[in-house]
Design an enzyme around this catalytic site. Structure first.
Site, PDB file in Angstrom:
ATOM      1  N   ARG A   1       5.050  -0.653   4.166  1.00 42.05           N
ATOM      2  CA  ARG A   1       4.410   0.511   4.801  1.00 42.05           C
ATOM      3  C   ARG A   1       5.394   1.674   4.939  1.00 42.05           C
ATOM      4  O   ARG A   1       5.035   2.843   4.725  1.00 42.05           O
ATOM      5  CB  ARG A   1       3.854   0.093   6.182  1.00 42.05           C
ATOM      6  CG  ARG A   1       3.149   1.205   6.902  1.00 42.05           C
ATOM      7  CD  ARG A   1       2.370   0.695   8.112  1.00 42.05           C
ATOM      8  NE  ARG A   1       1.976   1.812   8.945  1.00 42.05           N
ATOM      9  CZ  ARG A   1       2.447   2.046  10.165  1.00 42.05           C
ATOM     10  NH1 ARG A   1       3.320   1.222  10.718  1.00 42.05           N
ATOM     11  NH2 ARG A   1       2.043   3.093  10.835  1.00 42.05           N
TER      12      ARG A   1
ATOM     13  N   HIS B   1       4.718   5.321   3.298  1.00 44.77           N
ATOM     14  CA  HIS B   1       4.605   6.544   4.107  1.00 44.77           C
ATOM     15  C   HIS B   1       5.651   7.589   3.714  1.00 44.77           C
ATOM     16  O   HIS B   1       5.414   8.788   3.829  1.00 44.77           O
ATOM     17  CB  HIS B   1       4.697   6.206   5.599  1.00 44.77           C
ATOM     18  CG  HIS B   1       3.412   5.671   6.141  1.00 44.77           C
ATOM     19  ND1 HIS B   1       2.985   5.871   7.426  1.00 44.77           N
ATOM     20  CD2 HIS B   1       2.432   4.951   5.544  1.00 44.77           C
ATOM     21  CE1 HIS B   1       1.795   5.282   7.601  1.00 44.77           C
ATOM     22  NE2 HIS B   1       1.455   4.717   6.481  1.00 44.77           N
TER      23      HIS B   1
ATOM     24  N   HIS C   1      -2.715  -4.138   1.484  1.00 42.50           N
ATOM     25  CA  HIS C   1      -3.154  -4.659   2.787  1.00 42.50           C
ATOM     26  C   HIS C   1      -3.408  -6.158   2.740  1.00 42.50           C
ATOM     27  O   HIS C   1      -3.807  -6.738   3.747  1.00 42.50           O
ATOM     28  CB  HIS C   1      -4.406  -3.914   3.271  1.00 42.50           C
ATOM     29  CG  HIS C   1      -4.136  -2.513   3.708  1.00 42.50           C
ATOM     30  ND1 HIS C   1      -5.094  -1.532   3.734  1.00 42.50           N
ATOM     31  CD2 HIS C   1      -2.993  -1.915   4.131  1.00 42.50           C
ATOM     32  CE1 HIS C   1      -4.553  -0.400   4.147  1.00 42.50           C
ATOM     33  NE2 HIS C   1      -3.287  -0.596   4.388  1.00 42.50           N
TER      34      HIS C   1
ATOM     35  N   TRP D   1      -5.538  -8.244   7.594  1.00 43.11           N
ATOM     36  CA  TRP D   1      -6.672  -8.101   6.663  1.00 43.11           C
ATOM     37  C   TRP D   1      -7.034  -9.451   6.051  1.00 43.11           C
ATOM     38  O   TRP D   1      -8.141  -9.651   5.581  1.00 43.11           O
ATOM     39  CB  TRP D   1      -6.325  -7.123   5.553  1.00 43.11           C
ATOM     40  CG  TRP D   1      -6.327  -5.673   5.917  1.00 43.11           C
ATOM     41  CD1 TRP D   1      -7.340  -4.785   5.664  1.00 43.11           C
ATOM     42  CD2 TRP D   1      -5.287  -4.902   6.561  1.00 43.11           C
ATOM     43  NE1 TRP D   1      -6.985  -3.527   6.117  1.00 43.11           N
ATOM     44  CE2 TRP D   1      -5.740  -3.567   6.665  1.00 43.11           C
ATOM     45  CE3 TRP D   1      -4.019  -5.213   7.054  1.00 43.11           C
ATOM     46  CZ2 TRP D   1      -4.979  -2.548   7.233  1.00 43.11           C
ATOM     47  CZ3 TRP D   1      -3.259  -4.206   7.632  1.00 43.11           C
ATOM     48  CH2 TRP D   1      -3.739  -2.897   7.722  1.00 43.11           C
TER      49      TRP D   1
ATOM     50  N   ASP E   1     -11.172   0.599   3.779  1.00 44.63           N
ATOM     51  CA  ASP E   1     -11.119  -0.669   3.038  1.00 44.63           C
ATOM     52  C   ASP E   1     -12.531  -1.002   2.534  1.00 44.63           C
ATOM     53  O   ASP E   1     -12.730  -1.272   1.352  1.00 44.63           O
ATOM     54  CB  ASP E   1     -10.630  -1.821   3.945  1.00 44.63           C
ATOM     55  CG  ASP E   1      -9.214  -1.611   4.470  1.00 44.63           C
ATOM     56  OD1 ASP E   1      -8.307  -1.418   3.650  1.00 44.63           O
ATOM     57  OD2 ASP E   1      -9.021  -1.636   5.708  1.00 44.63           O
TER      58      ASP E   1
END
Ligand code: HEM
Length: 291
Positions: free
Chosen positions: A31, A35, A176, A209, A242
């Site tokens: 992540r 980002h 994810h 997830w 999603d």
């Protein structure tokens, strides 16, 4: 000179893998790297993989909540490998994380040059929202406000600004398959913890997830397909961005394909991840260094 740099990068990559195994920190490293790159704007020519997420000004952007802890985990490696740039180290830790989690080898290049100051930090608000209201003043052309407030249009605006197409969006969203969302960070999940996260490994809590949230496979897509067939698991997390991958006619063929064929997902993911890792980067030497 180049062989010395390659040697240092190779050792650093091995240390990244050890860190990720020891701390179970693959998801937050992926992540962090995403980002850092995901604020790239090909029209403005700013943002991207320049190490600017290390500056408070960028780390304080709301979307980056919690990412300071990932930079702290990398700090000893940055000290040990002073010749490896922040931008390279961040991307390297992410590629190592995918590998350690059982995912594909990412065809990475290194040699990224760091931005010298926080003047390189682009405006806040370029990363995607997971739930409505989806910001509409996000392109594709600078200054353009879209009339379409849907999740699908939002994803297309944000990712086409970086140069990605529908298949890339679906493949990248497959990241994810690892990791969790936290109430105290994004504020999005409905639960503080689930039966899959309340014992860790690592920090307990959050909503994942998938059931095995430290394993990089195609289960993210399988879970989406199951949920659409009424086999919903209330202990798993899903945002509108999603769910739309299965609902939108441009995204859904890729989503079904990746649910059926893990190898196809890995091939598409590895290429899109490598491209993401290079957005906005300046390489020295210009061709980059492969390990
Ligand atoms: C498609 C649009 C996307 C949206 C709206 C989105 C949104 C989010 C949100 C809200 C979280 C939870 C943050 C928290 O509460 O700590 C999250 C976590 C995460 N995201 Fe995304 N994301 C997107 C795309 C991506 C992409 C492209 C990647 C990587 C290639 C990625 C990798 C991750 C990972 C690995 C986590 C788990 C982090 C952890 O466990 O600490 N995401 N994302």
């Amino acid at each position: 000179m180049k062989s010395q740099a390659r040697d240092s990068l190779r050792r650093c990559f091995e240390d990244c893998k050890s860190l990720v195994r020891e701390k179970n920190c693959a998801p937050i490293m992926v992540r962090l790297a995403w980002h850092e790159c995901g604020n790239y704007d090909r029209y403005e020519g700013d943002g991207g993989s320049v190490g600017s997420i290390r500056f408070e000004k960028e780390l304080d952007h709301a979307a980056n909540a919690g990412l300071g802890s990932a930079l702290e985990l990398l700090a000893p490696l940055k000290e040990r490998y002073a010749d490896v740039s922040h931008a390279d180290l961040i991307q390297m830790a992410s590629a190592a994380s995918i590998e350690v989690s059982g995912g594909p080898k990412i065809p990475m290049r290194y040699g990224r040059v760091d931005a010298a100051s926080d003047e390189a930090v682009p405006p806040e608000g370029r990363l995607p929202d997971g739930e409505a209201p989806f910001h509409q003043a996000d392109g594709p052309c600078p200054g353009e406000v879209s009339e379409d407030a849907s999740a699908a249009a939002h994803l297309r605006r944000v990712f086409s600004r970086m140069g990605f197409d529908d298949r890339d969006v679906v493949a990248l969203s497959g990241a994810h398959t690892i990791g969790r969302a936290y109430k105290e960070r994004s504020g999005l999940p409905s639960k503080d913890a689930t039966k899959y996260t309340d014992q860790g490994p690592g920090r307990p809590g959050g909503m994942s997830w998938t059931k095995s949230w430290l394993t990089f496979d195609n289960s993210y897509f399988k879970v989406l397909v199951d949920a659409s067939q009424g086999k919903e698991d209330e202990d798993l997390f899903r945002m509108s961005t999603d769910a739309v991958l299965l609902e939108d006619e441009g995204f859904s063929p890729h989503c079904h394909e990746f649910a059926r064929d893990q190898e196809a997902f890995f091939v598409a993911y590895a290429a899109a991840h490598a491209k993401l890792s290079e957005l906005g980067a300046h390489f020295v030497p210009p061709e980059g260094i492969r390990l």
